[in-house]
Design a protein around this motif. Structure first.
Motif, mmCIF file in Angstrom:
data_model
loop_
_atom_site.group_PDB
_atom_site.id
_atom_site.type_symbol
_atom_site.label_atom_id
_atom_site.label_comp_id
_atom_site.label_asym_id
_atom_site.label_seq_id
_atom_site.Cartn_x
_atom_site.Cartn_y
_atom_site.Cartn_z
ATOM 1 N N LEU A 47 0.827 -1.199 0.000
ATOM 2 C CA LEU A 47 0.000 0.000 0.000
ATOM 3 C C LEU A 47 0.863 1.250 0.000
ATOM 4 O O LEU A 47 0.585 2.218 -0.701
ATOM 5 C CB LEU A 47 -0.921 -0.006 1.239
ATOM 6 N N ARG B 252 0.885 3.865 -3.146
ATOM 7 C CA ARG B 252 0.396 5.221 -2.940
ATOM 8 C C ARG B 252 1.446 6.252 -3.309
ATOM 9 O O ARG B 252 1.162 7.317 -3.837
ATOM 10 C CB ARG B 252 -0.023 5.421 -1.482
ATOM 11 N N ALA C 164 -4.608 0.506 -7.121
ATOM 12 C CA ALA C 164 -5.110 0.438 -5.751
ATOM 13 C C ALA C 164 -5.999 -0.774 -5.541
ATOM 14 O O ALA C 164 -5.993 -1.376 -4.470
ATOM 15 C CB ALA C 164 -5.884 1.713 -5.414
ATOM 16 N N LEU D 189 -5.997 -3.203 -2.260
ATOM 17 C CA LEU D 189 -7.127 -3.188 -1.340
ATOM 18 C C LEU D 189 -7.825 -4.545 -1.297
ATOM 19 O O LEU D 189 -8.292 -4.976 -0.242
ATOM 20 C CB LEU D 189 -8.116 -2.096 -1.751
ATOM 21 N N ASP E 222 -1.001 4.322 6.193
ATOM 22 C CA ASP E 222 -1.427 3.029 5.679
ATOM 23 C C ASP E 222 -2.008 2.159 6.784
ATOM 24 O O ASP E 222 -2.953 1.390 6.557
ATOM 25 C CB ASP E 222 -0.246 2.319 5.021
ATOM 26 N N VAL F 295 -5.593 3.196 7.317
ATOM 27 C CA VAL F 295 -6.486 2.606 6.321
ATOM 28 C C VAL F 295 -6.745 1.136 6.650
ATOM 29 O O VAL F 295 -7.876 0.644 6.538
ATOM 30 C CB VAL F 295 -5.890 2.747 4.909
ATOM 31 N N ARG G 192 -11.814 2.694 -0.499
ATOM 32 C CA ARG G 192 -11.143 3.245 -1.666
ATOM 33 C C ARG G 192 -10.985 4.761 -1.550
ATOM 34 O O ARG G 192 -9.957 5.328 -1.916
ATOM 35 C CB ARG G 192 -11.909 2.883 -2.941
ATOM 36 N N ALA H 88 -8.104 5.438 0.785
ATOM 37 C CA ALA H 88 -6.808 5.175 0.162
ATOM 38 C C ALA H 88 -6.452 6.236 -0.878
ATOM 39 O O ALA H 88 -5.272 6.504 -1.110
ATOM 40 C CB ALA H 88 -6.815 3.789 -0.478
#
Length: 337
Positions: free
Chosen positions: A9, A13, A44, A48, A138, A141, A185, A188
């Motif tokens: 992640l 990102r 992503a 995810l 992260d 999330v 989503r 993120a």
């Protein structure tokens, strides 16, 4: 496995185009700043999806049927017993109580209600930091994904307010895993913005408009004075069950002996040079950090909030499992239903 996923992640990102803004070891580049782009849609989704699969495998079944209705009525949750009255359903007879008292009793039940969960997620610039397995952002999330998985079932709804810098974004509460995945989503993809989030205002936004009783989860590093958010947290706890998830990096608790280092405040941009080889300085830093965390813990306890601390250098899923088990044990006093 969870550390690898959080690392994925982080890298996705920081580089939605495929050119990682990190060195060969995965350490974030010093040149990355407030202009970082969020996760791109095409990259992503796999990250995810794997995160959701990981959460599902580890946490599925832990909280099924683990909250009670707030009003008496037809349902499946066992409530109190009362004396039998003409017209009561004999199928609800409480025979053990009847045998002990020699007076007919029936067992009442608590009505099953859907649960409404609200997340207050602090994504201010101070969370765009991490020196261990992942960034604090992260981990925030990932914590939201775990809460979402544990609460979204059976018509339950989940919504969120997201704080980034001076901006607060509200996402209405919706039912279903598809909408919950859309919420993740959005988390993120939220870009990093300069400035400090008003944590007190973010928490207070869950009090307006007034909602029926439910679960509220505040995810933050709580890097502001408790005086700015303690009162809204207490107000929130009057009507709702509150869970505070504190995100911590080990370098925020103690400094390592690494010589002269430059530290940049991600929220203000101020630069400081610190000689970490000074043992007295490291001791004062550790003492101040411990006092700060103790003050946060005390403020959360005074607000009646459950407190879960997640660290970027630990197995966050294991910490969540242990927390859930401890909460269940405290609620049932070590017995099973």
């Amino acid at each position: 496995m969870s550390r690898d996923m959080l690392g994925l992640l982080r890298r996705l990102r920081r580089d939605p185009r495929g050119d990682l803004a990190a060195d060969a070891t995965g350490t974030p580049s010093p040149s990355s700043g407030h202009g970082e782009l969020p996760l791109s849609a095409n990259r992503a989704e796999p990250a995810l999806s794997k995160l959701q699969l990981l959460v599902t495998r580890k946490l599925d079944g832990l909280l099924q049927g683990d909250y009670l209705g707030l009003l008496p009525g037809p349902g499946t949750e066992v409530g109190e017993s009362r004396e039998y009255l003409p017209g009561d359903d004999v199928r609800r007879m409480d025979w053990p109580v009847t045998a002990r008292t020699t007076i007919p009793h029936v067992r009442q039940t608590d009505a099953d209600r859907e649960l409404e969960t609200w997340l207050a997620v602090d994504l201010s610039a101070s969370l765009d930091f991490g020196t261990a397995a992942c960034l604090k952002r992260d981990l925030a999330v990932a914590a939201a994904a775990a809460v979402s998985h544990l609460t979204v079932r059976g018509g339950n709804r989940i919504g969120a307010v997201i704080g980034t810098g001076e901006q607060i974004t509200r996402m209405p509460a919706k039912a279903g895993r598809k909408d919950a995945q859309g919420l993740l989503r959005a988390l993120a993809h939220t870009p990093v913005r300069p400035g400090r989030t008003d944590l007190g205002g973010l928490i207070d936004s869950l009090n307006r408009p007034p909602r029926r009783r439910g679960l509220t989860v505040v995810i933050s590093d709580f890097m502001v004075a408790p005086g700015q958010w303690a009162r809204p947290m207490r107000k929130l706890g009057v009507r709702h069950d509150v869970l505070a998830i504190e995100i911590v990096d080990p370098r925020e608790l103690e400094l390592s002996d690494a010589g002269v280092m430059e530290f940049v405040d991600p929220e203000t941009g101020r630069l400081h040079e610190v000689h970490t080889g000074d043992a007295q300085l490291r001791a004062r830093y550790a003492a101040a950090a411990a006092a700060q965390r103790a003050e946060i813990t005390s403020a959360l306890r005074a607000a009646g909030a459950a407190h879960l601390r997640l660290r970027t250098d630990r197995d966050w899923l294991l910490d969540i499992v242990r927390f859930v088990a401890a909460q269940r044990h405290a609620r049932t006093r070590g017995t099973t239903r």
